[in-house]
Design a protein around this motif. Structure first.
Motif, PDB file in Angstrom:
ATOM      1  N   GLY A  81      -2.019  -6.989  11.864  1.00  0.00           N
ATOM      2  CA  GLY A  81      -1.118  -6.193  11.020  1.00  0.00           C
ATOM      3  C   GLY A  81      -0.130  -7.031  10.231  1.00  0.00           C
ATOM      4  N   SER A  82      -0.224  -8.356  10.358  1.00  0.00           N
ATOM      5  CA  SER A  82       0.767  -9.191   9.666  1.00  0.00           C
ATOM      6  C   SER A  82       0.392  -9.464   8.207  1.00  0.00           C
ATOM      7  CB  SER A  82       0.973 -10.502  10.423  1.00  0.00           C
ATOM      8  OG  SER A  82      -0.245 -11.174  10.604  1.00  0.00           O
ATOM      9  N   GLY A  83      -0.774  -9.020   7.775  1.00  0.00           N
ATOM     10  CA  GLY A  83      -1.116  -9.130   6.356  1.00  0.00           C
ATOM     11  C   GLY A  83      -2.126 -10.225   6.030  1.00  0.00           C
ATOM     12  N   GLU A 104      -8.604  -6.654  -3.163  1.00  0.00           N
ATOM     13  CA  GLU A 104      -7.336  -5.921  -3.303  1.00  0.00           C
ATOM     14  C   GLU A 104      -6.604  -6.514  -4.491  1.00  0.00           C
ATOM     15  OE1 GLU A 104      -6.647  -3.372  -1.586  1.00  0.00           O
ATOM     16  OE2 GLU A 104      -7.703  -3.615   0.321  1.00  0.00           O
ATOM     17  N   PHE A 133       0.888  -1.165   0.000  1.00  0.00           N
ATOM     18  CA  PHE A 133       0.000   0.000   0.000  1.00  0.00           C
ATOM     19  C   PHE A 133       0.922   1.210   0.000  1.00  0.00           C
ATOM     20  CE2 PHE A 133      -2.765  -3.127   2.159  1.00  0.00           C
ATOM     21  CZ  PHE A 133      -3.851  -3.082   1.296  1.00  0.00           C
ATOM     22  N   ALA A 170      -0.206 -12.223  14.213  1.00  0.00           N
ATOM     23  CA  ALA A 170      -0.570 -11.015  14.954  1.00  0.00           C
ATOM     24  C   ALA A 170      -1.289 -10.031  14.039  1.00  0.00           C
ATOM     25  CB  ALA A 170       0.691 -10.378  15.530  1.00  0.00           C
ATOM     26  N   VAL A 179       3.283  -4.932   2.386  1.00  0.00           N
ATOM     27  CA  VAL A 179       2.570  -5.747   3.388  1.00  0.00           C
ATOM     28  C   VAL A 179       2.614  -7.250   3.122  1.00  0.00           C
ATOM     29  CG1 VAL A 179       1.047  -3.992   4.304  1.00  0.00           C
ATOM     30  CG2 VAL A 179       0.330  -5.269   2.317  1.00  0.00           C
ATOM     31  N   SER A 212      -5.488 -10.358   6.395  1.00  0.00           N
ATOM     32  CA  SER A 212      -6.662  -9.857   5.664  1.00  0.00           C
ATOM     33  C   SER A 212      -6.300  -9.497   4.238  1.00  0.00           C
ATOM     34  CB  SER A 212      -7.244  -8.623   6.346  1.00  0.00           C
ATOM     35  OG  SER A 212      -7.709  -8.950   7.623  1.00  0.00           O
TER      36      SER A 212
HETATM   37  N1  LIG Z   1      -6.286  -0.166   2.466  1.00  0.00           N
HETATM   38  C1  LIG Z   1      -5.111  -0.046   3.107  1.00  0.00           C
HETATM   39  N2  LIG Z   1      -4.349   1.048   2.930  1.00  0.00           N
HETATM   40  C2  LIG Z   1      -3.176   1.184   3.561  1.00  0.00           C
HETATM   41  N3  LIG Z   1      -2.666   0.273   4.401  1.00  0.00           N
HETATM   42  C3  LIG Z   1      -3.371  -0.835   4.628  1.00  0.00           C
HETATM   43  C4  LIG Z   1      -4.640  -1.052   4.001  1.00  0.00           C
HETATM   44  N4  LIG Z   1      -5.114  -2.249   4.417  1.00  0.00           N
HETATM   45  C5  LIG Z   1      -4.199  -2.745   5.263  1.00  0.00           C
HETATM   46  N5  LIG Z   1      -3.147  -1.893   5.396  1.00  0.00           N
HETATM   47  C6  LIG Z   1      -1.943  -2.137   6.218  1.00  0.00           C
HETATM   48  O1  LIG Z   1      -1.389  -3.357   5.797  1.00  0.00           O
HETATM   49  C7  LIG Z   1      -0.885  -4.070   6.903  1.00  0.00           C
HETATM   50  C8  LIG Z   1      -1.515  -5.455   6.948  1.00  0.00           C
HETATM   51  O2  LIG Z   1      -2.874  -5.292   7.284  1.00  0.00           O
HETATM   52  P1  LIG Z   1      -3.890  -6.505   7.330  1.00  0.00           P
HETATM   53  O3  LIG Z   1      -3.766  -7.306   6.099  1.00  0.00           O
HETATM   54  O4  LIG Z   1      -5.209  -5.929   7.644  1.00  0.00           O
HETATM   55  O5  LIG Z   1      -3.332  -7.351   8.559  1.00  0.00           O
HETATM   56  P2  LIG Z   1      -4.072  -8.383   9.480  1.00  0.00           P
HETATM   57  O6  LIG Z   1      -5.344  -8.799   8.824  1.00  0.00           O
HETATM   58  O7  LIG Z   1      -3.112  -9.505   9.628  1.00  0.00           O
HETATM   59  O8  LIG Z   1      -4.307  -7.698  10.781  1.00  0.00           O
HETATM   60  C9  LIG Z   1      -1.164  -3.231   8.123  1.00  0.00           C
HETATM   61  O9  LIG Z   1       0.009  -2.493   8.416  1.00  0.00           O
HETATM   62  C10 LIG Z   1      -2.261  -2.310   7.676  1.00  0.00           C
HETATM   63  O10 LIG Z   1      -2.219  -1.095   8.362  1.00  0.00           O
END
Ligand SMILES: Nc1ncnc2c1ncn2[C@@H]1O[C@H](COP(=O)(O)OP(=O)(O)O)[C@@H](O)[C@H]1O
Ligand SMILES: [Mg+2]
Lengths: 217, 246
Positions: free
Chosen positions: B43-45, B57, B17, B41, B22, B47
């Motif tokens: 923020g690990s990516g 995405e 992003f 944990a 990520v 989702s």
């Molecule tokens: N749409 C977005 N724009 C910018 N950063 C994003 C977005 N979605 C997720 N992030 C960042 O990407 C990283 C991984 O997020 P995420 O995939 O949601 O992790 P998890 O699901 O493991 O908690 C995080 O640092 C989050 O802040």
């Protein structure tokens, strides 16, 4: 007081005609305004720079000039190219005007629908336009009902400006009768009562509609 | 033994992003009827990876192969791909202006072109299956979180997907409502649905999961059978993560 009462009842038939014209003007212009508003709201959320600029330009022009000027330009200006009937000049002028406010109302309502709604729809295989039509807009419209109702009330009052291009709507009637009788005030009071009643009825109707739409809340 | 059918394969997937990288070189394989559990944990990516799999995405580079076909956003009809890959969200995302049944029949009618009658029949069958046979005409606002999530599952199933993705489906629920949703997911897994599940419910991961993938800071650190990951993690980071949440 007695004089006012007799003027009120005596002018009833003529005012009813004016009322009918006011309602036609307001409803027709509102319907056109919703189409215009929806169109420019779509431009604004299109994320295509040129389209956004076009929408901004439109909104800026409408908000930056008096409605009476807009109606006059449409009626007198366009008359040189195309003789447009008063009713349509007024309706289109009013719609062009309300459309800008309605565009902003609809855009705000659309943007208040969370991203999760769009994502859920897309994850089910719905395309962009289906998602907009079936999921986002119905929710946005519900949310916009109070503001749209408010804009409609403004539109009804603004339609009085149509008298300046010769339309005998409510205000036009009161003005004509006042000048014929050299006694303006009772007719202006009378017309004020008509406007107040329309707005009251409309306010109640919008409240009812809001209640009805709230079944899913 | 015949080779199991490969439902998802991810190769060297990278995603950023803006300046924030990520996902790093993610490789992942999901066979038919497997339940793959992603842990890690916040923020690990996790989702982001899941969302790349049904193209909410878009990857930067790497390959995403769904049912044998490499899918690219600019050459494929993603709406078609998404019909095969259902998704359940943490916050349910039910359509609030539609009844429970209305939520479930919307996409089958509008996207698949099912007749209303067929869609209703199938929708009711699915709602019965998730234990909401008495809620067809109720609006989502009247449901508990657990009920909402079960409607969301039925809604996704109504498109007859081959794969189901779950992004922390129980994280927004009160503790006493978690069980009913996990139970529904477990049944689905037992029926042979291919599932990728992001969750912090380690009991579910161990019991229902066929494969557990541990992610940290955008990378897959370790993966394996649940017993191996939970009882004998090879990596220090996996061990530390498991200690931190158990
Ligand atoms: N749409 C977005 N724009 C910018 N950063 C994003 C977005 N979605 C997720 N992030 C960042 O990407 C990283 C991984 O997020 P995420 O995939 O949601 O992790 P998890 O699901 O493991 O908690 C995080 O640092 C989050 O802040
Ligand atoms: Mg997440």
């Amino acid at each position: 007081m007695g004089e006012f009462f007799s003027i009120f009842t005596g002018s009833f038939d003529v005012f009813m005609e004016g009322l009918w014209l006011t309602l036609r003007l307001s409803v027709v212009s509102l319907l056109i305004a919703i189409v215009i508003g929806l169109f420019f709201a779509m431009l604004k959320i299109s994320r295509i720079k040129v389209l956004e600029i076009i929408a901004d330009l439109y909104i800026w022009i409408v908000r930056g000039t008096p409605l009476i000027v807009q109606i006059f330009i449409l009626f007198y200006g366009l008359a040189e190219i195309w003789l447009i009937p008063e009713f349509w000049a007024a309706s289109i002028g009013l719609a062009f005007h309300s459309g800008a406010y309605i565009a902003e109302i609809i855009r705000g309502a659309i943007q208040s629908i969370t991203k999760g709604q769009t994502e859920a729809a897309r994850s089910l295989g719905m395309n962009r336009s289906l998602t907009m039509r079936r999921i986002v807009l119905p929710q946005a419209f519900r949310r916009a009902v109070p503001s749209l109702g408010n804009q409609f009330i403004i539109g009804i009052k603004d339609s009085s400006l149509a008298s300046f291009i010769g339309l005998q709507e409510l205000f036009g009637v009161s003005n004509t009768m006042g000048s014929n009788s050299f006694n303006y005030l009772p007719y202006f009071f009378t017309v004020a009562i008509y406007y107040l009643l329309i707005v009251l009825i409309l306010t109640i109707a919008v409240n009812q509609l809001e209640k009805k739409l709230a079944v899913s809340d | 033994m015949t080779e199991p059918r490969e439902m998802i394969r991810v190769e060297k997937l990278n995603k950023s992003f803006g300046d924030l990288h990520v996902l790093y070189d993610i490789d992942l394989k999901v066979n038919e009827s497997d339940v793959v559990v992603l842990i890690g944990a916040s923020g690990s990516g996790k989702s982001t990876l899941l969302r790349c799999l049904n193209f909410l995405e878009f990857k930067d580079d790497g390959k995403i192969i769904i049912e044998g076909e490499q899918v690219e956003a600019d050459t494929h009809d993603l709406n078609k791909v998404r019909q095969k890959v259902g998704m359940v969200f943490q916050h349910f995302n039910l359509f609030p202006h539609k009844t429970v049944l209305g939520n479930v029949i919307e996409a089958p009618i509008q996207v698949k072109g099912l007749s209303k009658k067929e869609a209703i029949k199938e929708g009711k069958r699915l709602l019965d299956k998730v234990g909401l046979g008495d809620k067809y005409d109720v609006y989502p606002s009247r449901l508990s979180g657990g009920q909402k999530q079960r409607v969301a599952i039925a809604r996704a199933l109504a498109m007859q997907p081959d794969i189901m993705l779950f992004d922390e489906p129980t994280s927004a629920l009160d503790p006493e409502l978690v069980g009913e949703v996990l139970e529904t997911m477990k049944e689905l897994g037992e029926e042979g649905m291919t599932m990728v599940v992001v969750t912090h419910e380690m009991g579910f991961a161990r019991e229902v999961g066929d494969w557990v993938v541990y992610m940290n800071e955008g990378r897959i650190v370790e993966e394996g059978k649940p017993d191996q990951i939970f009882d004998q993690p090879k990596e220090e980071r996996t061990k530390a993560f498991l200690d931190s949440i158990l």
